[in-house]
Design an enzyme around this catalytic site. Structure first.
Site, PDB file in Angstrom:
ATOM      1  N   LYS A 182       0.888  -1.173   0.000  1.00  0.00           N
ATOM      2  CA  LYS A 182       0.000   0.000   0.000  1.00  0.00           C
ATOM      3  C   LYS A 182       0.923   1.219   0.000  1.00  0.00           C
ATOM      4  O   LYS A 182       1.571   1.535   0.994  1.00  0.00           O
ATOM      5  CB  LYS A 182      -0.882  -0.026   1.250  1.00  0.00           C
ATOM      6  CG  LYS A 182      -1.513   1.304   1.670  1.00  0.00           C
ATOM      7  CD  LYS A 182      -2.465   1.877   0.652  1.00  0.00           C
ATOM      8  CE  LYS A 182      -3.187   3.103   1.237  1.00  0.00           C
ATOM      9  NZ  LYS A 182      -2.294   4.251   1.491  1.00  0.00           N
ATOM     10  N   GLY A 239       4.424   3.869  11.255  1.00  0.00           N
ATOM     11  CA  GLY A 239       3.622   5.078  11.251  1.00  0.00           C
ATOM     12  C   GLY A 239       3.148   5.438  12.642  1.00  0.00           C
ATOM     13  O   GLY A 239       3.794   5.112  13.643  1.00  0.00           O
ATOM     14  N   SER A 240       1.995   6.077  12.724  1.00  0.00           N
ATOM     15  CA  SER A 240       1.485   6.579  13.988  1.00  0.00           C
ATOM     16  C   SER A 240       0.911   5.460  14.851  1.00  0.00           C
ATOM     17  O   SER A 240       0.560   4.385  14.352  1.00  0.00           O
ATOM     18  CB  SER A 240       0.397   7.618  13.729  1.00  0.00           C
ATOM     19  OG  SER A 240      -0.739   7.003  13.147  1.00  0.00           O
ATOM     20  N   ARG A 241       0.786   5.772  16.143  1.00  0.00           N
ATOM     21  CA  ARG A 241       0.183   4.787  17.044  1.00  0.00           C
ATOM     22  C   ARG A 241      -1.274   4.541  16.663  1.00  0.00           C
ATOM     23  O   ARG A 241      -1.724   3.392  16.639  1.00  0.00           O
ATOM     24  CB  ARG A 241       0.265   5.257  18.496  1.00  0.00           C
ATOM     25  CG  ARG A 241      -0.204   4.189  19.486  1.00  0.00           C
ATOM     26  CD  ARG A 241      -0.354   4.677  20.917  1.00  0.00           C
ATOM     27  NE  ARG A 241       0.852   5.246  21.481  1.00  0.00           N
ATOM     28  CZ  ARG A 241       1.054   5.371  22.796  1.00  0.00           C
ATOM     29  NH1 ARG A 241       0.135   4.958  23.664  1.00  0.00           N
ATOM     30  NH2 ARG A 241       2.166   5.923  23.235  1.00  0.00           N
ATOM     31  N   GLY A 243      -2.713   4.822  13.727  1.00  0.00           N
ATOM     32  CA  GLY A 243      -2.773   4.039  12.501  1.00  0.00           C
ATOM     33  C   GLY A 243      -2.424   2.588  12.731  1.00  0.00           C
ATOM     34  O   GLY A 243      -3.105   1.674  12.228  1.00  0.00           O
ATOM     35  N   GLY A 244      -1.365   2.347  13.489  1.00  0.00           N
ATOM     36  CA  GLY A 244      -0.955   0.978  13.768  1.00  0.00           C
ATOM     37  C   GLY A 244      -1.990   0.208  14.546  1.00  0.00           C
ATOM     38  O   GLY A 244      -2.294  -0.955  14.236  1.00  0.00           O
ATOM     39  N   GLU A 263       5.457  -0.605  13.774  1.00  0.00           N
ATOM     40  CA  GLU A 263       6.331   0.299  14.527  1.00  0.00           C
ATOM     41  C   GLU A 263       5.580   1.614  14.651  1.00  0.00           C
ATOM     42  O   GLU A 263       5.187   2.203  13.641  1.00  0.00           O
ATOM     43  CB  GLU A 263       7.652   0.509  13.794  1.00  0.00           C
ATOM     44  CG  GLU A 263       8.604   1.417  14.544  1.00  0.00           C
ATOM     45  CD  GLU A 263       9.648   2.028  13.648  1.00  0.00           C
ATOM     46  OE1 GLU A 263       9.888   3.240  13.786  1.00  0.00           O
ATOM     47  OE2 GLU A 263      10.197   1.295  12.808  1.00  0.00           O
ATOM     48  N   CYS A 300      12.412   7.857  13.527  1.00  0.00           N
ATOM     49  CA  CYS A 300      11.751   7.069  14.567  1.00  0.00           C
ATOM     50  C   CYS A 300      12.481   7.169  15.901  1.00  0.00           C
ATOM     51  O   CYS A 300      11.903   6.869  16.945  1.00  0.00           O
ATOM     52  CB  CYS A 300      11.696   5.598  14.150  1.00  0.00           C
ATOM     53  SG  CYS A 300      11.145   5.300  12.466  1.00  0.00           S
ATOM     54  N   GLU A 391       4.465  11.129  22.277  1.00  0.00           N
ATOM     55  CA  GLU A 391       5.411  11.520  21.237  1.00  0.00           C
ATOM     56  C   GLU A 391       4.905  12.739  20.477  1.00  0.00           C
ATOM     57  O   GLU A 391       3.741  12.796  20.077  1.00  0.00           O
ATOM     58  CB  GLU A 391       5.625  10.368  20.259  1.00  0.00           C
ATOM     59  CG  GLU A 391       6.589  10.713  19.133  1.00  0.00           C
ATOM     60  CD  GLU A 391       6.659   9.637  18.057  1.00  0.00           C
ATOM     61  OE1 GLU A 391       7.679   9.582  17.358  1.00  0.00           O
ATOM     62  OE2 GLU A 391       5.682   8.859  17.920  1.00  0.00           O
TER      63      GLU A 391
END
Length: 525
Positions: A182, A239-241, A243-244, A263, A300, A391
């Site tokens: 993607k 990516g972001s928390r 999104g994950g 991650e 990161c 973060e």
């Protein structure tokens, strides 16, 4: 040549719905339109990947390694078009992108070398013991196999090294898994160029076209359809928390749940011990500022938290860090969305009654510029407010003033999972550091001493992961050869005839891979 294609196996396709990249340095829309993939494209790509899996996963290691190397060669052959496209889509400087291209090719070659060794197969043979008393033992053999097709989500902050042909794709290929990517919508031209390179390598090596597909698009629905497709067996994400975790939830709700290796979030604490602070406060402050602001703080592992004893030495550290940050001309951030999120995060810290602003850096009227921001708070305030450990993706950091070593330890104990933690020590700090180290290793994936976390080496020993929320699965890494293990699973074969066994487990070791037979490793040919 970039034409905005969707790439499904050997095919390219255009859809009516288009999206466009933005040059973050100017906020101007770029001219090329890109087709947005649909749920129907997801189904077709995943079907092809499933068809490709038996032949690709069963490929002799040397041939799979040749393919992975061919991907690197095809990326190199794109030439300057790749760098110039990425510069326009990300605002990143040429030198950074040329270095990242080298890293991308280097990690592909590292995985190719690892595939050739064959150790990842973990082939084990326990021959039958027909005369064992009181019962005979069957012939039992075991090896690792590919889990199946893998979905990879391109990252915003590394358009090459963590994107279409980045570490997730490289490690999945190494494990024998077809990949459906993607593409990240922020750099679709860059993604298409790399995707075409992989497509050409698949064809040149005579592999099934379903080994790789590329689905660009902007909608969350596209990613959700990919994770939900029953043919996908694992997911790689950076990516972001939020999104994950959304992908983790989708994967868990499937009829057959699958692992998501995401991650997500890390503030990468730096613990500056007293003797080190006393001996080199100015140098440490300057070096910290350089690590914090590297890449506009969009790595990161930029250090977003400093934990140290309050006092004159910490004031010296702060003075040096503030001077270094104030001298930085605000760099462009990757996207308008990232810049807006950074500004919001800084405002949140600014308006928190428990924090004080130490430095705001230079300001810029230009689009999407990152002005570094440095804040301070006390240990008690930090421990009392979870929001202070959130973060802020960009060059913002918080200094935590502690009264003594016990309070430093208390702060470390209260930390969430992190990618890294850094100890700055001198000889006089060794005893205190020895007490902290066992605690730190329960919180992070990588512990550094007297270094800075921005600088993830692509080596077999590297761990780029950590306990939640740094990643969704703290047992793994997204960098280094261990990353292959995310996309492998063991299978045992009992009393299976030699002609039916996979090649690595047959009596004649035709592939010459390492094998443990009756508890002893066979001599290598």
């Amino acid at each position: 040549m970039i034409d905005g294609s969707i790439l499904i196996g050997a095919k390219k396709r255009h859809n009516d719905e288009l999206f466009y990249a933005i040059n973050p340095a100017t906020n101007n829309q770029l001219a090329q339109g890109f087709s947005a993939a649909t749920p129907a494209d997801v189904i077709e790509a995943c079907l092809l990947a499933e068809e490709a899996c038996p032949s690709f996963s069963g490929l002799e290691p040397s041939k799979r390694a040749q393919f992975i190397e061919a991907v690197g060669e095809a990326i190199a052959a794109i030439g300057d078009e790749l760098i110039e496209t990425a510069m326009a889509e990300t605002g990143l400087p040429r030198a950074r992108l040329e270095g990242e291209r080298g890293r991308t090719i280097g990690q592909l070659n590292m995985f190719a070398a690892e595939v050739r060794k064959g150790e990842w197969l973990d082939a084990v043979i326990d021959p039958a013991l027909p005369n064992r008393a009181p019962l005979p033992r069957a012939d039992v053999r075991r090896m690792n196999i590919a889990v199946g097709p893998v979905a990879v989500f391109g990252a915003s902050n590394f358009p090459l090294a963590f994107s279409v042909a980045g570490g997730d794709t490289a490690s999945a290929f190494a494990a024998g898994c077809p990949v459906v990517v993607k593409g990240h919508p922020a750099h679709p031209g860059t993604g298409e160029l790399v995707a075409r390179a992989i497509q050409s390598a698949v064809a040149a090596c005579g592999l099934h076209a379903g080994v790789f597909s590329y689905l660009p698009g902007t909608s969350h629905a596209l990613g959700a359809a990919l994770v939900a497709d029953p043919r996908i067996k694992a997911v790689g994400f950076t990516g972001s928390r939020s999104g994950g975790l959304a992908l983790v939830q989708l994967a868990a709700q499937r009829k057959a749940p699958i692992p998501v290796y995401a991650e997500m979030s890390s503030i990468n604490p730096v613990i500056v011990m007293p003797h080190a602070l006393a001996a080199r406060a100015t140098a440490l402050g300057t070096a910290f500022a350089a690590s914090l602001s590297l890449g506009a703080g969009q790595f990161c592992t930029n250090p977003g938290l400093v934990i140290a004893l309050d006092g004159a030495d910490l004031e010296t550290f702060i003075t040096a860090a503030r001077a270094a940050l104030d001298a930085i001309e605000p760099p462009v951030m990757l996207t308008p969305v990232i810049h807006a999120a950074y500004a919001s995060g800084v405002t949140t810290l600014d308006t928190n009654a428990a924090t004080s602003r130490l430095s705001g850096g230079q300001q810029s009227a230009l689009a999407n510029r990152c002005s570094p921001a440095l804040f301070e708070t006390t240990a008690s305030a930090f421990l009392a407010d979870e929001a202070l450990s959130t973060e802020v993706f960009g060059a913002a950091a918080l200094i935590v003033r502690c009264r003594d070593i016990a309070e430093i330890t208390h702060v470390v104990r209260g930390l969430e999972g992190q990618l890294t933690a850094t100890l700055q020590i001198d000889d006089g700090d060794n005893q205190a550091a020895a007490h902290l180290l066992p605690l730190l290793q329960t919180r992070v994936g990588r512990v550094l001493v007297n270094g800075w976390p921005t600088g993830v080496e692509v080596t077999p020993a590297m761990v780029h992961g950590g306990p939640f929320p740094a990643t969704s699965d703290g047992r793994t890494t997204s960098v280094g050869t261990l990353a292959m293990m995310r996309f492998l699973r063991p299978v045992c074969f009992q009393d299976v005839g030699d002609v039916l066994l996979p090649m690595p487990l047959r009596s004649t070791n035709m592939w010459g891979v390492p094998r443990k037979v009756s508890g002893t490793w066979e001599p290598r040919a």
